[in-house]
Design a protein around this motif. Structure first.
Motif, PDB file in Angstrom:
ATOM      1  N   ILE A 188       0.870  -1.198   0.288  1.00 12.53           N
ATOM      2  CA  ILE A 188      -0.073  -0.010   0.195  1.00 12.53           C
ATOM      3  C   ILE A 188       0.736   1.235  -0.024  1.00 12.53           C
ATOM      4  O   ILE A 188       0.802   2.134  -0.810  1.00 12.53           O
ATOM      5  CB  ILE A 188      -0.954  -0.033   1.087  1.00 12.53           C
ATOM      6  CG1 ILE A 188      -2.051  -1.028   1.014  1.00 12.53           C
ATOM      7  CG2 ILE A 188      -1.549   1.222   1.207  1.00 12.53           C
ATOM      8  CD1 ILE A 188      -2.691  -1.472   2.347  1.00 12.53           C
ATOM      9  N   ASP A 189       1.908   1.521   0.882  1.00 12.98           N
ATOM     10  CA  ASP A 189       2.661   2.240   1.126  1.00 12.98           C
ATOM     11  C   ASP A 189       3.448   2.819  -0.478  1.00 12.98           C
ATOM     12  O   ASP A 189       3.743   3.815  -0.585  1.00 12.98           O
ATOM     13  CB  ASP A 189       3.741   2.330   2.062  1.00 12.98           C
ATOM     14  CG  ASP A 189       3.109   2.233   3.726  1.00 12.98           C
ATOM     15  OD1 ASP A 189       2.051   2.425   3.533  1.00 12.98           O
ATOM     16  OD2 ASP A 189       3.696   1.715   4.269  1.00 12.98           O
ATOM     17  N   PRO A 236      -2.980  -0.247  -5.917  1.00 14.24           N
ATOM     18  CA  PRO A 236      -3.371   1.283  -6.525  1.00 14.24           C
ATOM     19  C   PRO A 236      -4.368   2.044  -5.577  1.00 14.24           C
ATOM     20  O   PRO A 236      -4.973   1.306  -4.643  1.00 14.24           O
ATOM     21  CB  PRO A 236      -4.281   1.039  -7.818  1.00 14.24           C
ATOM     22  CG  PRO A 236      -3.628  -0.206  -8.279  1.00 14.24           C
ATOM     23  CD  PRO A 236      -3.469  -0.973  -6.992  1.00 14.24           C
ATOM     24  N   ARG A 237      -4.050   3.149  -5.258  1.00 17.44           N
ATOM     25  CA  ARG A 237      -4.799   4.266  -4.155  1.00 17.44           C
ATOM     26  C   ARG A 237      -6.201   3.863  -4.651  1.00 17.44           C
ATOM     27  O   ARG A 237      -6.912   3.966  -3.670  1.00 17.44           O
ATOM     28  CB  ARG A 237      -4.356   5.501  -4.434  1.00 17.44           C
ATOM     29  CG  ARG A 237      -3.132   6.013  -3.945  1.00 17.44           C
ATOM     30  CD  ARG A 237      -2.868   7.443  -4.126  1.00 17.44           C
ATOM     31  NE  ARG A 237      -1.367   7.743  -4.061  1.00 17.44           N
ATOM     32  CZ  ARG A 237      -1.041   8.428  -2.982  1.00 17.44           C
ATOM     33  NH1 ARG A 237      -1.773   8.628  -1.972  1.00 17.44           N
ATOM     34  NH2 ARG A 237       0.306   8.450  -2.737  1.00 17.44           N
ATOM     35  N   ASN A 267      -8.891   4.681  11.212  1.00 15.11           N
ATOM     36  CA  ASN A 267      -8.241   4.771  10.101  1.00 15.11           C
ATOM     37  C   ASN A 267      -8.254   3.118   9.499  1.00 15.11           C
ATOM     38  O   ASN A 267      -7.354   2.790   9.049  1.00 15.11           O
ATOM     39  CB  ASN A 267      -6.697   5.008  10.227  1.00 15.11           C
ATOM     40  CG  ASN A 267      -6.701   6.571  10.439  1.00 15.11           C
ATOM     41  OD1 ASN A 267      -7.443   7.101   9.851  1.00 15.11           O
ATOM     42  ND2 ASN A 267      -5.933   7.086  11.406  1.00 15.11           N
ATOM     43  N   LEU A 268      -9.174   2.465   9.625  1.00 19.44           N
ATOM     44  CA  LEU A 268      -9.560   1.109   8.874  1.00 19.44           C
ATOM     45  C   LEU A 268      -9.447   1.330   7.719  1.00 19.44           C
ATOM     46  O   LEU A 268      -9.942   2.140   6.902  1.00 19.44           O
ATOM     47  CB  LEU A 268     -11.086   0.485   9.192  1.00 19.44           C
ATOM     48  CG  LEU A 268     -11.239  -0.724   8.685  1.00 19.44           C
ATOM     49  CD1 LEU A 268     -10.688  -1.825   9.418  1.00 19.44           C
ATOM     50  CD2 LEU A 268     -12.879  -1.037   8.559  1.00 19.44           C
ATOM     51  N   LYS A 269      -8.501   0.183   7.078  1.00 23.08           N
ATOM     52  CA  LYS A 269      -8.221   0.127   5.547  1.00 23.08           C
ATOM     53  C   LYS A 269      -8.895  -1.089   4.988  1.00 23.08           C
ATOM     54  O   LYS A 269      -8.856  -2.143   5.251  1.00 23.08           O
ATOM     55  CB  LYS A 269      -6.947   0.100   5.418  1.00 23.08           C
ATOM     56  CG  LYS A 269      -5.856   1.368   5.672  1.00 23.08           C
ATOM     57  CD  LYS A 269      -4.385   1.051   5.553  1.00 23.08           C
ATOM     58  CE  LYS A 269      -3.994   2.548   5.801  1.00 23.08           C
ATOM     59  NZ  LYS A 269      -2.314   2.189   5.817  1.00 23.08           N
ATOM     60  N   LEU A 270      -9.621  -0.626   3.811  1.00 22.13           N
ATOM     61  CA  LEU A 270     -10.324  -1.574   3.242  1.00 22.13           C
ATOM     62  C   LEU A 270      -9.518  -1.668   1.701  1.00 22.13           C
ATOM     63  O   LEU A 270      -9.154  -0.722   1.134  1.00 22.13           O
ATOM     64  CB  LEU A 270     -11.864  -1.467   3.039  1.00 22.13           C
ATOM     65  CG  LEU A 270     -12.495  -1.505   4.162  1.00 22.13           C
ATOM     66  CD1 LEU A 270     -14.117  -0.971   3.659  1.00 22.13           C
ATOM     67  CD2 LEU A 270     -12.764  -2.882   4.863  1.00 22.13           C
ATOM     68  N   LEU A 271      -9.425  -2.919   1.458  1.00 25.22           N
ATOM     69  CA  LEU A 271      -8.675  -3.174   0.082  1.00 25.22           C
ATOM     70  C   LEU A 271      -9.835  -3.795  -1.034  1.00 25.22           C
ATOM     71  O   LEU A 271     -10.464  -4.601  -0.570  1.00 25.22           O
ATOM     72  CB  LEU A 271      -7.442  -4.082   0.170  1.00 25.22           C
ATOM     73  CG  LEU A 271      -6.428  -4.065   1.252  1.00 25.22           C
ATOM     74  CD1 LEU A 271      -5.360  -4.895   1.020  1.00 25.22           C
ATOM     75  CD2 LEU A 271      -5.826  -2.679   0.852  1.00 25.22           C
ATOM     76  N   LYS A 272      -9.644  -3.591  -2.028  1.00 25.09           N
ATOM     77  CA  LYS A 272     -10.363  -4.334  -3.237  1.00 25.09           C
ATOM     78  C   LYS A 272      -9.880  -5.504  -3.316  1.00 25.09           C
ATOM     79  O   LYS A 272      -8.655  -5.595  -3.281  1.00 25.09           O
ATOM     80  CB  LYS A 272     -10.173  -3.673  -4.637  1.00 25.09           C
ATOM     81  CG  LYS A 272     -11.106  -4.023  -5.444  1.00 25.09           C
ATOM     82  CD  LYS A 272     -11.171  -3.002  -6.824  1.00 25.09           C
ATOM     83  CE  LYS A 272     -12.252  -3.683  -7.716  1.00 25.09           C
ATOM     84  NZ  LYS A 272     -13.713  -2.936  -7.509  1.00 25.09           N
ATOM     85  N   ASN A 273     -10.748  -6.485  -3.226  1.00 22.81           N
ATOM     86  CA  ASN A 273     -10.519  -7.986  -3.227  1.00 22.81           C
ATOM     87  C   ASN A 273     -10.154  -8.347  -4.318  1.00 22.81           C
ATOM     88  O   ASN A 273     -10.682  -9.100  -5.037  1.00 22.81           O
ATOM     89  CB  ASN A 273     -11.469  -8.859  -2.578  1.00 22.81           C
ATOM     90  CG  ASN A 273     -11.020 -10.317  -2.224  1.00 22.81           C
ATOM     91  OD1 ASN A 273      -9.993 -10.534  -2.190  1.00 22.81           O
ATOM     92  ND2 ASN A 273     -11.986 -10.884  -1.801  1.00 22.81           N
ATOM     93  N   VAL A 289      -7.578   1.272  -2.294  1.00 24.04           N
ATOM     94  CA  VAL A 289      -7.564   1.381  -0.968  1.00 24.04           C
ATOM     95  C   VAL A 289      -8.643   2.523  -0.324  1.00 24.04           C
ATOM     96  O   VAL A 289      -8.590   3.324  -0.799  1.00 24.04           O
ATOM     97  CB  VAL A 289      -6.145   1.575  -0.537  1.00 24.04           C
ATOM     98  CG1 VAL A 289      -5.947   1.712   1.063  1.00 24.04           C
ATOM     99  CG2 VAL A 289      -5.024   0.702  -1.131  1.00 24.04           C
ATOM    100  N   ILE A 290      -9.192   2.029   0.440  1.00 21.64           N
ATOM    101  CA  ILE A 290     -10.095   2.951   1.284  1.00 21.64           C
ATOM    102  C   ILE A 290      -9.847   3.065   2.913  1.00 21.64           C
ATOM    103  O   ILE A 290      -9.678   2.030   3.339  1.00 21.64           O
ATOM    104  CB  ILE A 290     -11.610   2.524   1.168  1.00 21.64           C
ATOM    105  CG1 ILE A 290     -12.119   2.174  -0.388  1.00 21.64           C
ATOM    106  CG2 ILE A 290     -12.520   3.642   1.968  1.00 21.64           C
ATOM    107  CD1 ILE A 290     -11.820   3.702  -1.320  1.00 21.64           C
ATOM    108  N   VAL A 291      -9.545   4.226   2.981  1.00 23.98           N
ATOM    109  CA  VAL A 291      -9.304   4.547   4.375  1.00 23.98           C
ATOM    110  C   VAL A 291     -10.484   5.223   5.144  1.00 23.98           C
ATOM    111  O   VAL A 291     -10.781   6.360   5.120  1.00 23.98           O
ATOM    112  CB  VAL A 291      -8.089   5.317   4.763  1.00 23.98           C
ATOM    113  CG1 VAL A 291      -7.541   5.563   6.161  1.00 23.98           C
ATOM    114  CG2 VAL A 291      -6.780   4.616   4.095  1.00 23.98           C
TER     115      VAL A 291
END
Length: 140
Positions: A111-112, A117-118, A129-135, A121-123
């Motif tokens: 992610i960093d 890709p930005r 500051n929970l992060k969700l990633l597209k699966n 990623v949803i913060v």
């Protein structure tokens, strides 16, 4: 059977599908040259040799299916900034790591470095500051 073991070893050591196919063709030619009793013994030998690794692979697949079902069974969605994110399509870093067998530090590093890709990623600041990633699978 002594004559069958070299085929088994060659199959185990084959690096590509093409090599495996060649070993299988050679083994089938070998089987065709045997009488019925020897053919039956050769098949029994191969079955005894392959069954443990097949069972182990099935256990690994069952574990992966169980992980995927657990993550994808989390019904629901979260709405953030006017957009809905459906669980299963979007997963937490921890769920992503369980699903794809990575360590959280590696995924955070991706992610960093924007390997993820930005837009994938949803913060959610309101949820600490929970992060969700597209699966989807990501690779560096």
């Amino acid at each position: 059977m002594e004559k069958v073991k070299p085929y088994f070893d060659a199959f185990q050591n084959a690096q590509t599908e093409q090599e495996r196919a060649g070993v299988i063709d050679s083994f089938n030619d070998f089987l065709a040259s045997l009488n019925d009793i020897d053919r039956k013994q050769a098949r029994q030998f191969m079955k005894a040799q392959l069954t443990p690794s097949i069972n182990e692979n099935l256990k690994e697949l069952d574990a992966l299916v169980e992980k995927a079902e657990l993550i994808l069974s989390k019904k629901g969605k979260v709405t953030y900034e006017g957009k809905e994110y459906v669980f299963g399509d979007w997963v937490t870093i921890a769920d992503y790591c369980r699903l794809y067998d990575f360590k959280p530090s590696r995924v955070q590093n991706w992610i960093d470095r924007e390997i993820v890709p930005r837009q994938n990623v949803i913060v959610i600041q309101e949820l600490n500051n929970l992060k969700l990633l597209k699966n989807i699978p990501y690779r560096p």
